[in-house]
Each structure stands twice: as C-alpha cells, then as structure tokens.
Design a protein around this motif. Structure first.
Motif, PDB file in Angstrom:
ATOM      1  N   ASP A 240       0.830  -1.213   0.000  1.00 15.92           N
ATOM      2  CA  ASP A 240       0.000   0.000   0.000  1.00 15.92           C
ATOM      3  C   ASP A 240       0.860   1.256   0.000  1.00 15.92           C
ATOM      4  O   ASP A 240       0.556   2.225  -0.699  1.00 15.92           O
ATOM      5  CB  ASP A 240      -0.943   0.019   1.199  1.00 15.92           C
ATOM      6  N   ALA A 241       1.923   1.270   0.790  1.00 21.87           N
ATOM      7  CA  ALA A 241       2.801   2.439   0.853  1.00 21.87           C
ATOM      8  C   ALA A 241       3.442   2.703  -0.507  1.00 21.87           C
ATOM      9  O   ALA A 241       3.513   3.855  -0.964  1.00 21.87           O
ATOM     10  CB  ALA A 241       3.868   2.240   1.924  1.00 21.87           C
ATOM     11  N   ALA A 242       3.902   1.649  -1.160  1.00 25.90           N
ATOM     12  CA  ALA A 242       4.509   1.811  -2.480  1.00 25.90           C
ATOM     13  C   ALA A 242       3.469   2.294  -3.489  1.00 25.90           C
ATOM     14  O   ALA A 242       3.757   3.146  -4.342  1.00 25.90           O
ATOM     15  CB  ALA A 242       5.130   0.491  -2.938  1.00 25.90           C
ATOM     16  N   ALA A 243       2.243   1.775  -3.404  1.00 26.70           N
ATOM     17  CA  ALA A 243       1.190   2.192  -4.327  1.00 26.70           C
ATOM     18  C   ALA A 243       0.827   3.655  -4.124  1.00 26.70           C
ATOM     19  O   ALA A 243       0.605   4.390  -5.093  1.00 26.70           O
ATOM     20  CB  ALA A 243      -0.038   1.303  -4.151  1.00 26.70           C
ATOM     21  N   VAL A 244       0.761   4.109  -2.880  1.00 23.81           N
ATOM     22  CA  VAL A 244       0.463   5.520  -2.600  1.00 23.81           C
ATOM     23  C   VAL A 244       1.573   6.408  -3.156  1.00 23.81           C
ATOM     24  O   VAL A 244       1.307   7.435  -3.780  1.00 23.81           O
ATOM     25  CB  VAL A 244       0.268   5.748  -1.081  1.00 23.81           C
ATOM     26  N   ALA A 245       2.824   5.998  -2.956  1.00 23.43           N
ATOM     27  CA  ALA A 245       3.946   6.796  -3.467  1.00 23.43           C
ATOM     28  C   ALA A 245       3.922   6.855  -4.993  1.00 23.43           C
ATOM     29  O   ALA A 245       4.094   7.933  -5.574  1.00 23.43           O
ATOM     30  CB  ALA A 245       5.260   6.201  -2.979  1.00 23.43           C
ATOM     31  N   ARG A 246       3.717   5.715  -5.651  1.00 21.70           N
ATOM     32  CA  ARG A 246       3.659   5.711  -7.111  1.00 21.70           C
ATOM     33  C   ARG A 246       2.525   6.580  -7.633  1.00 21.70           C
ATOM     34  O   ARG A 246       2.688   7.323  -8.603  1.00 21.70           O
ATOM     35  CB  ARG A 246       3.480   4.276  -7.625  1.00 21.70           C
ATOM     36  N   THR A 247       1.379   6.477  -6.986  1.00 17.98           N
ATOM     37  CA  THR A 247       0.227   7.271  -7.409  1.00 17.98           C
ATOM     38  C   THR A 247       0.509   8.764  -7.248  1.00 17.98           C
ATOM     39  O   THR A 247       0.179   9.562  -8.127  1.00 17.98           O
ATOM     40  CB  THR A 247      -1.022   6.874  -6.602  1.00 17.98           C
ATOM     41  N   ALA A 248       1.115   9.139  -6.136  1.00 18.36           N
ATOM     42  CA  ALA A 248       1.412  10.558  -5.888  1.00 18.36           C
ATOM     43  C   ALA A 248       2.405  11.100  -6.905  1.00 18.36           C
ATOM     44  O   ALA A 248       2.289  12.247  -7.350  1.00 18.36           O
ATOM     45  CB  ALA A 248       1.956  10.733  -4.476  1.00 18.36           C
ATOM     46  N   ILE A 249       3.354  10.280  -7.308  1.00 22.40           N
ATOM     47  CA  ILE A 249       4.372  10.737  -8.262  1.00 22.40           C
ATOM     48  C   ILE A 249       3.800  10.840  -9.670  1.00 22.40           C
ATOM     49  O   ILE A 249       4.097  11.776 -10.403  1.00 22.40           O
ATOM     50  CB  ILE A 249       5.590   9.773  -8.232  1.00 22.40           C
ATOM     51  N   THR A 250       2.956   9.895 -10.036  1.00 27.09           N
ATOM     52  CA  THR A 250       2.511   9.823 -11.433  1.00 27.09           C
ATOM     53  C   THR A 250       1.197  10.554 -11.722  1.00 27.09           C
ATOM     54  O   THR A 250       0.842  10.716 -12.888  1.00 27.09           O
ATOM     55  CB  THR A 250       2.343   8.355 -11.870  1.00 27.09           C
ATOM     56  N   THR A 251       0.484  10.975 -10.707  1.00 28.48           N
ATOM     57  CA  THR A 251      -0.822  11.605 -10.934  1.00 28.48           C
ATOM     58  C   THR A 251      -0.739  13.102 -10.646  1.00 28.48           C
ATOM     59  O   THR A 251      -0.586  13.513  -9.497  1.00 28.48           O
ATOM     60  CB  THR A 251      -1.893  10.972 -10.023  1.00 28.48           C
ATOM     61  N   PRO A 252      -0.853  13.920 -11.675  1.00 27.30           N
ATOM     62  CA  PRO A 252      -0.837  15.368 -11.435  1.00 27.30           C
ATOM     63  C   PRO A 252      -2.184  15.841 -10.898  1.00 27.30           C
ATOM     64  O   PRO A 252      -3.218  15.207 -11.111  1.00 27.30           O
ATOM     65  CB  PRO A 252      -0.573  15.948 -12.823  1.00 27.30           C
ATOM     66  N   GLY A 253      -2.157  16.928 -10.190  1.00 23.57           N
ATOM     67  CA  GLY A 253      -3.393  17.567  -9.752  1.00 23.57           C
ATOM     68  C   GLY A 253      -4.052  16.955  -8.535  1.00 23.57           C
ATOM     69  O   GLY A 253      -5.240  17.181  -8.310  1.00 23.57           O
ATOM     70  N   LEU A 254      -3.326  16.181  -7.740  1.00 21.92           N
ATOM     71  CA  LEU A 254      -3.918  15.651  -6.505  1.00 21.92           C
ATOM     72  C   LEU A 254      -4.156  16.795  -5.530  1.00 21.92           C
ATOM     73  O   LEU A 254      -3.411  17.784  -5.508  1.00 21.92           O
ATOM     74  CB  LEU A 254      -3.003  14.607  -5.870  1.00 21.92           C
ATOM     75  N   ASP A 255      -5.186  16.655  -4.731  1.00 23.60           N
ATOM     76  CA  ASP A 255      -5.508  17.697  -3.746  1.00 23.60           C
ATOM     77  C   ASP A 255      -4.404  17.804  -2.713  1.00 23.60           C
ATOM     78  O   ASP A 255      -3.922  16.809  -2.189  1.00 23.60           O
ATOM     79  CB  ASP A 255      -6.819  17.364  -3.028  1.00 23.60           C
TER      80      ASP A 255
END
Length: 130
Positions: A60-75
């Motif tokens: 889960d931690a790795a998935a959150v980090a990957r998502t944060a890096i690859t997804t622009p415009g997160l709140d």
C-alpha cells in the motif's frame, strides 16, 4: 519525492483524506507538503504493480507513493485555522462529556454501595427486602 505537476515539492502522500488520516495530518504533518491520494487510484496502482495484488502495508505504501508521483493535480492538504480551532473545541467537549459521565456513574455506584451497607447494618433490625 519528486516535484508535483506544478513544480512544488511533495514531502508526504497519504491515502484518503477522511477520518484518522485527516487528524494525523493536521497534528503531525502540519509543516510538510501533503497530497491526498484517492483510495481508488491507489488500489489501481496496487493491482498493477504488486506481484499478487494482495493488500499489505508495504505494498500500500509503495502504491500511494507511485500514485502521488505519477498523478498530477492531486488535492493538497491545507489547514484552515478556524476549522482546527473548532476541532480542538469539539474534542475538548467530547472529553468533558466522557469525564462527566464517568463521575456520574461513579457517584451512582458509591450511592448503591452505601445504601446496601446502611440497610444491612441498620439498628432497627435486619435489612428490609427490596
């Protein structure tokens, strides 16, 4: 972490912005740049990159980090001081209500003990039936 889409660095990424995570972020991470990662996006990254697709803290931690890096415009997390003050007052009120209830229950218990004790040792005779 790498800079976000707008160029500002992100120090922390947290899954979902409700409940426990919101309180944690308000209290412990107030001095950091934090982005909220939606649960569905994180789950999609977990399924794509995990060997088994199973749920565990490291995955889960790795998935959150990957998502944060690859997804622009997160709140981004921002702290509204008035909301923080209201939360502190609401938490204080809840604590006071719990303490009041505890004291009331203790008084009731001591009253019952005292009444039972005084009935048993009454000089007028044996205790009257209830």
């Amino acid at each position: 972490m790498d800079p976000h889409a707008d160029g500002t660095p992100v120090n922390r990424a947290i899954e979902d912005g409700r409940g426990f995570a919101r309180g944690l972020t308000d209290g412990l991470l107030a001095d950091h740049e934090v982005v909220w990662v939606p649960t569905r996006l994180m789950a999609a990254h977990r399924k794509l990159h995990a060997a088994t697709g199973s749920k565990s803290d490291p995955v889960d931690a790795a998935a959150v980090a990957r998502t944060a890096i690859t997804t622009p415009g997160l709140d981004r997390h921002h702290i509204d001081e008035r909301v923080r003050e209201l939360r502190v007052l609401a938490d204080l009120r809840a604590d006071l209500v719990r303490r009041r209830t505890m004291v009331i229950n203790q008084i009731k218990a001591y009253t019952h003990l005292w009444l039972d004790h005084t009935r048993a040792t009454s000089p007028a005779g044996p205790a009257c039936p209830r």
